[in-house]
Design a protein around this motif. Sequence first.
Motif, PDB file in Angstrom:
ATOM      1  N   CYS A  71       5.033  -0.087   5.091  1.00 44.14           N
ATOM      2  CA  CYS A  71       4.289   0.341   3.897  1.00 44.14           C
ATOM      3  C   CYS A  71       3.606  -0.818   3.168  1.00 44.14           C
ATOM      4  N   GLY A  72       3.954  -2.067   3.516  1.00 41.13           N
ATOM      5  CA  GLY A  72       3.259  -3.221   2.961  1.00 41.13           C
ATOM      6  C   GLY A  72       3.661  -3.612   1.552  1.00 41.13           C
ATOM      7  N   LEU A  73       4.743  -3.062   1.024  1.00 41.14           N
ATOM      8  CA  LEU A  73       5.181  -3.404  -0.323  1.00 41.14           C
ATOM      9  C   LEU A  73       6.371  -4.361  -0.273  1.00 41.14           C
ATOM     10  N   ASP A  74       6.661  -4.987  -1.394  1.00 45.48           N
ATOM     11  CA  ASP A  74       7.696  -6.001  -1.509  1.00 45.48           C
ATOM     12  C   ASP A  74       9.008  -5.369  -1.982  1.00 45.48           C
ATOM     13  N   TYR A  75      10.101  -5.583  -1.208  1.00 46.78           N
ATOM     14  CA  TYR A  75      11.401  -5.008  -1.541  1.00 46.78           C
ATOM     15  C   TYR A  75      12.502  -6.045  -1.391  1.00 46.78           C
ATOM     16  N   GLN A  76      13.661  -5.788  -2.011  1.00 49.72           N
ATOM     17  CA  GLN A  76      14.809  -6.668  -1.877  1.00 49.72           C
ATOM     18  C   GLN A  76      15.354  -6.616  -0.462  1.00 49.72           C
TER      19      GLN A  76
ATOM     20  N   ARG B 160      17.003  -0.139   1.396  1.00 47.97           N
ATOM     21  CA  ARG B 160      16.530   1.242   1.361  1.00 47.97           C
ATOM     22  C   ARG B 160      15.394   1.410   0.366  1.00 47.97           C
ATOM     23  N   HIS B 161      14.319   2.060   0.823  1.00 48.89           N
ATOM     24  CA  HIS B 161      13.199   2.420  -0.041  1.00 48.89           C
ATOM     25  C   HIS B 161      12.458   3.591   0.590  1.00 48.89           C
ATOM     26  N   ASN B 162      11.658   4.286  -0.228  1.00 53.38           N
ATOM     27  CA  ASN B 162      10.899   5.440   0.246  1.00 53.38           C
ATOM     28  C   ASN B 162       9.541   4.993   0.769  1.00 53.38           C
ATOM     29  N   GLY B 163       8.991   5.780   1.684  1.00 50.19           N
ATOM     30  CA  GLY B 163       7.664   5.511   2.224  1.00 50.19           C
ATOM     31  C   GLY B 163       6.589   5.800   1.188  1.00 50.19           C
ATOM     32  N   MET B 164       5.369   5.345   1.485  1.00 56.14           N
ATOM     33  CA  MET B 164       4.251   5.520   0.567  1.00 56.14           C
ATOM     34  C   MET B 164       3.111   6.228   1.284  1.00 56.14           C
ATOM     35  N   THR B 165       2.382   7.072   0.539  1.00 54.57           N
ATOM     36  CA  THR B 165       1.198   7.718   1.083  1.00 54.57           C
ATOM     37  C   THR B 165       0.028   6.749   0.984  1.00 54.57           C
ATOM     38  N   ALA B 166      -1.093   7.099   1.597  1.00 54.10           N
ATOM     39  CA  ALA B 166      -2.288   6.256   1.532  1.00 54.10           C
ATOM     40  C   ALA B 166      -2.800   6.128   0.092  1.00 54.10           C
ATOM     41  N   ALA B 167      -2.519   7.122  -0.745  1.00 52.09           N
ATOM     42  CA  ALA B 167      -2.955   7.094  -2.138  1.00 52.09           C
ATOM     43  C   ALA B 167      -2.010   6.284  -3.029  1.00 52.09           C
ATOM     44  N   GLY B 168      -0.875   5.806  -2.467  1.00 54.72           N
ATOM     45  CA  GLY B 168       0.049   4.982  -3.228  1.00 54.72           C
ATOM     46  C   GLY B 168       1.181   5.729  -3.895  1.00 54.72           C
ATOM     47  N   PHE B 169       1.417   6.968  -3.496  1.00 49.36           N
ATOM     48  CA  PHE B 169       2.502   7.757  -4.062  1.00 49.36           C
ATOM     49  C   PHE B 169       3.684   7.786  -3.089  1.00 49.36           C
ATOM     50  N   SER B 170       4.881   7.931  -3.621  1.00 46.53           N
ATOM     51  CA  SER B 170       6.085   8.000  -2.802  1.00 46.53           C
ATOM     52  C   SER B 170       6.118   9.289  -1.997  1.00 46.53           C
TER      53      SER B 170
ATOM     54  N   VAL C 175       6.387 -11.367   8.245  1.00 43.74           N
ATOM     55  CA  VAL C 175       6.081 -12.772   7.969  1.00 43.74           C
ATOM     56  C   VAL C 175       4.733 -13.063   8.604  1.00 43.74           C
ATOM     57  N   PRO C 176       3.721 -13.477   7.791  1.00 42.09           N
ATOM     58  CA  PRO C 176       2.402 -13.734   8.350  1.00 42.09           C
ATOM     59  C   PRO C 176       2.431 -14.914   9.333  1.00 42.09           C
ATOM     60  N   GLU C 177       1.506 -14.903  10.294  1.00 39.53           N
ATOM     61  CA  GLU C 177       1.434 -15.983  11.266  1.00 39.53           C
ATOM     62  C   GLU C 177       1.152 -17.307  10.578  1.00 39.53           C
ATOM     63  N   GLY C 178       1.861 -18.339  11.004  1.00 39.66           N
ATOM     64  CA  GLY C 178       1.658 -19.662  10.432  1.00 39.66           C
ATOM     65  C   GLY C 178       2.427 -19.913   9.146  1.00 39.66           C
ATOM     66  N   ALA C 179       3.241 -18.941   8.715  1.00 39.42           N
ATOM     67  CA  ALA C 179       3.986 -19.125   7.463  1.00 39.42           C
ATOM     68  C   ALA C 179       5.331 -19.748   7.722  1.00 39.42           C
TER      69      ALA C 179
END
Length: 57
Positions: A15-20, A29-39, A53-57
Motif C-alpha cells: 500500500c506504500g504507507l509508513d507503519y510500525q 498489522r494494518h488495513n489495506g488502502m483503496t486507490a482513493a486513499g480510503f481504508s 527498501v529503495p535500491e541504493g539505500a
Amino acid sequence: MSTVGPKPRGECPVCGLDYQLTKDGILGRHNGMTAAGFSTGERCLGVGEPPFVPEGA
C-alpha cells in the motif's frame, strides 16, 4: 529509569504507507488502502512482510 525511543517504522510494499515494525523487523498489522486513499477494512497483503527498501539505500 530507562528511556524508550520511538519504534522503528517501514514502508509497506503493497500500500506504500509508513507503519510500525514488529520486534522481528516485519510490518505490523494494518488495513489495506483503496486507490482513493480510503481504508478497505480488510488486512493488507503486506502485513508480515519486510518493509520496502529503495535500491541504493
